[in-house]
Design a protein around this motif. Structure first.
Motif, short mmCIF file in Angstrom:
data_model
loop_
_atom_site.label_atom_id
_atom_site.label_comp_id
_atom_site.label_asym_id
_atom_site.label_seq_id
_atom_site.Cartn_x
_atom_site.Cartn_y
_atom_site.Cartn_z
N ALA A 51 0.84 -1.20 0.00
CA ALA A 51 0.00 0.00 0.00
C ALA A 51 0.88 1.25 0.00
O ALA A 51 0.64 2.19 -0.77
CB ALA A 51 -0.93 -0.01 1.22
N ALA A 54 2.65 1.55 -3.42
CA ALA A 54 1.73 1.92 -4.49
C ALA A 54 1.31 3.38 -4.36
O ALA A 54 1.21 4.10 -5.36
CB ALA A 54 0.49 1.02 -4.45
N LEU A 55 1.08 3.84 -3.12
CA LEU A 55 0.66 5.23 -2.94
C LEU A 55 1.80 6.19 -3.29
O LEU A 55 1.57 7.23 -3.93
CB LEU A 55 0.20 5.47 -1.50
CG LEU A 55 -1.13 4.82 -1.12
CD1 LEU A 55 -1.47 5.13 0.33
CD2 LEU A 55 -2.25 5.31 -2.02
N THR A 256 -14.63 8.36 5.88
CA THR A 256 -14.91 8.93 4.57
C THR A 256 -16.38 9.24 4.33
O THR A 256 -16.76 10.40 4.18
CB THR A 256 -14.43 7.97 3.46
OG1 THR A 256 -13.11 7.59 3.74
CG2 THR A 256 -14.52 8.64 2.12
N PHE A 288 -12.07 11.58 -7.18
CA PHE A 288 -11.13 10.67 -7.81
C PHE A 288 -11.64 10.09 -9.13
O PHE A 288 -10.93 10.08 -10.13
CB PHE A 288 -10.74 9.54 -6.86
CG PHE A 288 -9.53 8.79 -7.29
CD1 PHE A 288 -8.27 9.34 -7.15
CD2 PHE A 288 -9.64 7.54 -7.87
CE1 PHE A 288 -7.14 8.67 -7.55
CE2 PHE A 288 -8.51 6.85 -8.27
CZ PHE A 288 -7.26 7.41 -8.12
N THR A 289 -12.90 9.63 -9.14
CA THR A 289 -13.39 9.01 -10.38
C THR A 289 -13.58 10.04 -11.48
O THR A 289 -13.59 9.69 -12.65
CB THR A 289 -14.72 8.28 -10.14
OG1 THR A 289 -15.51 9.07 -9.28
CG2 THR A 289 -14.48 6.92 -9.56
N GLY A 304 -4.09 10.92 -0.44
CA GLY A 304 -4.28 9.64 0.23
C GLY A 304 -3.05 9.23 1.00
O GLY A 304 -3.14 8.72 2.11
N ILE B 118 -10.61 4.18 2.64
CA ILE B 118 -10.48 4.82 1.34
C ILE B 118 -9.06 4.64 0.79
O ILE B 118 -8.86 4.55 -0.42
CB ILE B 118 -10.87 6.32 1.41
CG1 ILE B 118 -10.99 6.88 0.00
CG2 ILE B 118 -9.87 7.14 2.22
CD1 ILE B 118 -11.94 8.00 -0.12
N VAL B 119 -8.09 4.56 1.70
CA VAL B 119 -6.72 4.34 1.26
C VAL B 119 -6.57 2.95 0.63
O VAL B 119 -5.86 2.77 -0.35
CB VAL B 119 -5.75 4.53 2.45
CG1 VAL B 119 -4.35 4.15 2.06
CG2 VAL B 119 -5.79 5.96 2.92
N LEU B 122 -7.70 3.27 -2.85
CA LEU B 122 -6.67 3.87 -3.71
C LEU B 122 -5.59 2.85 -4.05
O LEU B 122 -5.14 2.77 -5.19
CB LEU B 122 -6.01 5.05 -2.98
CG LEU B 122 -6.72 6.39 -3.00
CD1 LEU B 122 -5.92 7.41 -2.23
CD2 LEU B 122 -6.93 6.86 -4.43
N PHE B 123 -5.20 2.06 -3.05
CA PHE B 123 -4.16 1.04 -3.23
C PHE B 123 -4.58 0.05 -4.33
O PHE B 123 -3.84 -0.20 -5.28
CB PHE B 123 -3.93 0.34 -1.88
CG PHE B 123 -3.07 -0.89 -1.94
CD1 PHE B 123 -1.90 -0.91 -2.69
CD2 PHE B 123 -3.42 -2.03 -1.21
CE1 PHE B 123 -1.11 -2.05 -2.72
CE2 PHE B 123 -2.63 -3.17 -1.24
CZ PHE B 123 -1.48 -3.17 -2.01
N TYR B 125 -6.83 0.48 -6.56
CA TYR B 125 -6.90 1.20 -7.85
C TYR B 125 -5.52 1.20 -8.50
O TYR B 125 -5.38 0.90 -9.68
CB TYR B 125 -7.38 2.63 -7.61
CG TYR B 125 -7.40 3.44 -8.89
CD1 TYR B 125 -8.53 3.45 -9.70
CD2 TYR B 125 -6.29 4.18 -9.30
CE1 TYR B 125 -8.55 4.16 -10.88
CE2 TYR B 125 -6.31 4.90 -10.48
CZ TYR B 125 -7.44 4.89 -11.27
OH TYR B 125 -7.46 5.59 -12.44
N GLU B 126 -4.50 1.50 -7.71
CA GLU B 126 -3.14 1.58 -8.27
C GLU B 126 -2.65 0.22 -8.77
O GLU B 126 -1.95 0.15 -9.77
CB GLU B 126 -2.16 2.13 -7.22
CG GLU B 126 -2.35 3.60 -6.88
CD GLU B 126 -1.97 4.51 -8.03
OE1 GLU B 126 -1.16 4.10 -8.87
OE2 GLU B 126 -2.53 5.62 -8.11
N PHE B 214 -13.71 3.49 -6.28
CA PHE B 214 -12.91 3.48 -7.50
C PHE B 214 -12.31 2.12 -7.77
O PHE B 214 -11.22 2.00 -8.27
CB PHE B 214 -11.83 4.57 -7.52
CG PHE B 214 -11.59 5.22 -6.21
CD1 PHE B 214 -12.26 6.37 -5.88
CD2 PHE B 214 -10.71 4.68 -5.32
CE1 PHE B 214 -12.04 6.97 -4.67
CE2 PHE B 214 -10.49 5.27 -4.10
CZ PHE B 214 -11.17 6.43 -3.78
#
Lengths: 330, 280
Positions: A51, A54-55, A256, A288-289, A304, B118-119, B122-123, B125-126, B214
């Motif tokens: 994670a 990737a971030l 969120t 984001f989308t 993020g 939410i993170v 995102l992860f 998604y990536e 997402f």
């Protein structure tokens, strides 16, 4: 004996499995199972590591473009592709602060009630009810906040706050402006309701870890219930309570859906808590989308990353403190 | 009475009244939220909700495709997450109980347990959506499974640690290798607790919205293709609640009621499982 050999010849061409073979097979499954579980356990580390990588990878573009100024500039303009994170960071911190200001005292008081005052027969049902409050998905809080809570605040509480605090210098800026209903105060209040059960259940657990002898001794010298709580229970459990509070804070920072519904999603910093704002998670969820362009989405991933780093630190402190308490109890 | 005593008693009274009020306040929200939810949700609840697709604004419809999508995504997430979680939990409690690696993994797992969902979105998604070039049900399922894993790891470990050591020793003295002891003795003794963990994990993910935003995105139409965007209840609630159309908003409330009832039923079942185990 004769029968058995005949059976063996009839059903299997190979020799009957020898003792060695069985042992080997057992050893093999044992080793295989060991490595399987070990691999899965290391998988947990890989999830976290993956994670983070990737971030960072996803936010590289934005970080390279804006550098450290991403952290403290307030632009958020998809058209000119100028992005800065300070407005969402500000919103995240302010809403979480409001939530903690309300939820910490109330959560602790509920825990006091459950451990000291409540009749034993009611303890379990009330405890379960509070925990059910924790189980309600955040989107339910969101929809309830949008349709029920925000209009209620707009009609009653917010005009009242504006009227009462209007003439007082500092407070008048905190509660300034028209009552929109949605805004940072509303988001903070909903967060407070959401983290309340976390704080309550953890502080109840740590309050119960106080050795009864300590409390009995205090009662024995004539302390009132409040004095026992204040001078025996709280000092003894301080570390655990702080851990529980930090855990609640971690939840509030990263929450969120409940926030996205009621925050108003406005990229600006205003001193008034009644004004709409935005938080990191709400910005990501909302945009984001629909983000067009690599720089835009990369900036959102960078947001993020910031959120992840902040919550990681907070949660790590929380777990560290709770672990210290456990070690003390053991 | 001595004024010092009176003051102390008064302070005690105030504090105790406050703690009573705080509890009433906390329970009040639960009643209020559930009350509104039932009031708004029940009015829209009908058979149609379970048999018809999501409608365009202004016409009649139900929530069949998001309900189906949620069921599929959640089941796959549980199917992926549970084995991994149980195996990892087994390592922490059995093989690596005194390992240094274990305390690190436990620490990281506890952090993942409350990391912002939410993170996670995102992860995934990536690593999945971006390389594959499109949103998909698979991505949604993977995102949710990443939430399932820490929950199952935690409960599996806790439950296995509760299994008394004499059981393991007795089995080992019969000559059973470790893997058999764990699978046939420890798992059996800890079964109810481990099941509770899985139920709690399902309860946790059935309302999760942020990681799906997402990854699986949304789909207005009937689709069971895991490679395509897939509708799910939380996302539809999100979209419909924020829309200006009244009939969409009503469906959102109904969907919210369905999710809440599911989650409450799951967590109450989980609790009943553990408490009956404690009594026996």
């Amino acid at each position: 004996m004769v029968d058995m050999t005949a059976e063996g010849a009839a059903y299997s061409v190979a020799e009957p499995p020898s003792r060695m073979k069985i042992l080997n097979r057992l050893r093999l499954t044992d080793t295989a199972f060991y490595w399987l579980t070990r691999l899965a356990a290391i998988g947990v580390l890989i999830i976290l590591g993956g994670a983070i990588v990737a971030l960072i990878d996803g936010s590289m573009l934005a970080l390279r473009e804006f550098g450290f100024s991403f952290l403290y500039t307030a632009h958020w303009n998809p058209v000119t592709e100028k992005f800065g994170a300070i407005a969402p960071i500000y919103g995240t911190l302010v809403t979480s602060l409001i939530a903690m200001l309300i939820a910490v005292p109330i959560g602790l008081m509920i825990a006091v009630f459950l451990t000291e005052l409540c009749p034993a027969s009611l303890r379990r049902p009330i405890g379960i009810a509070i925990e059910l409050l924790a189980g309600i998905p955040s989107i339910i809080y969101g929809i309830w906040g949008l349709f029920v809570f925000a209009p209620f605040l707009q009609r009653t509480v917010q005009p009242f706050l504006i009227d009462v605090f209007g003439p007082i210098p500092v407070l008048s800026t905190i509660f300034a402006g028209p009552p929109y209903g949605i805004g940072m105060l509303t988001a903070g209040l909903i967060l407070a309701i959401m983290v309340l059960p976390f704080i309550t259940s953890i502080s109840r657990d740590v309050f119960e870890s106080v050795p009864p002898v300590l409390k009995e001794a205090a009662y024995g010298v004539g302390c009132t219930t409040w004095e026992v709580v204040r001078y025996v229970v709280l000092p003894y459990t301080r570390v655990g309570v702080i851990g529980g509070v930090m855990l609640g804070l971690g939840r509030a920072l990263g929450e969120t859906m409940a926030v996205t519904f009621v925050i108003g999603n406005a990229h600006r910093i205003s001193a008034s808590t009644l004004a709409p704002g935005t938080t990191i998670s709400a910005t990501i969820a909302n945009e984001f989308t629909e983000a067009v362009g690599d720089l835009y989405s990369s900036s959102l991933v960078a947001l993020g990353l910031i959120l992840f780093v902040i919550t990681f630190i907070v949660l790590a402190i929380a777990r560290y403190m709770l672990m210290r308490l456990e070690r003390k109890a053991a | 009475m001595n004024p010092l005593f009176a003051g102390r008693r008064r302070r005690n009274m105030i504090a105790m009244t406050l703690s009573f009020a705080a509890t009433a306040f906390g329970l009040g929200w639960l009643v209020l939220i559930l009350g509104v939810l039932f009031w708004e949700g029940l009015s829209g609840l009908s058979l149609k909700v379970f048999t018809e697709m999501t409608p365009p604004p202004g016409s009649d419809g139900g929530l069949l495709n998001p309900i189906m999508g949620s069921l599929i995504i959640t089941s796959i997430a549980v199917l992926i997450g549970t084995p991994v979680g149980i195996l990892a939990g087994t390592y922490l409690a059995e093989y690596g109980r005194y390992d240094r690696l274990t305390s690190v993994i436990r620490f990281i797992n506890d952090i993942l347990l409350s990391a912002p969902s939410i993170v996670i979105g995102l992860f995934v998604y990536e690593i999945m959506v971006y390389p594959m070039g499109h949103f998909s049900g698979w991505a949604g399922a993977v995102a949710l499974s990443l939430i399932v894993i820490p929950v199952v790891v935690r409960t599996t470990e806790d439950m296995l640690l509760l299994v008394p050591n004499p059981l393991r020793e007795a089995a080992t003295s019969l000559g059973l290798p470790r893997a058999y002891v764990i699978r046939h003795v420890c798992y059996r003794a800890a079964r109810a607790g481990m099941l509770t963990g899985v139920l709690l994990a399902i309860a946790r993910i059935s309302g999760e919205t942020a990681p799906l935003l997402f990854t699986s995105l949304n789909n207005q139409f009937w689709s069971v293709d895991m490679n395509a965007p897939m509708a799910s209840l939380p996302i539809v609630i999100f979209q419909f609640a924020l829309s200006p159309y009244e009939d969409w908003q009503r469906l959102a409330w109904t969907g919210a009621l369905i999710i809440t009832l599911t989650v409450l039923a799951l967590s109450i079942t989980a609790r009943a499982l553990t408490s009956s185990r404690k009594e026996s």
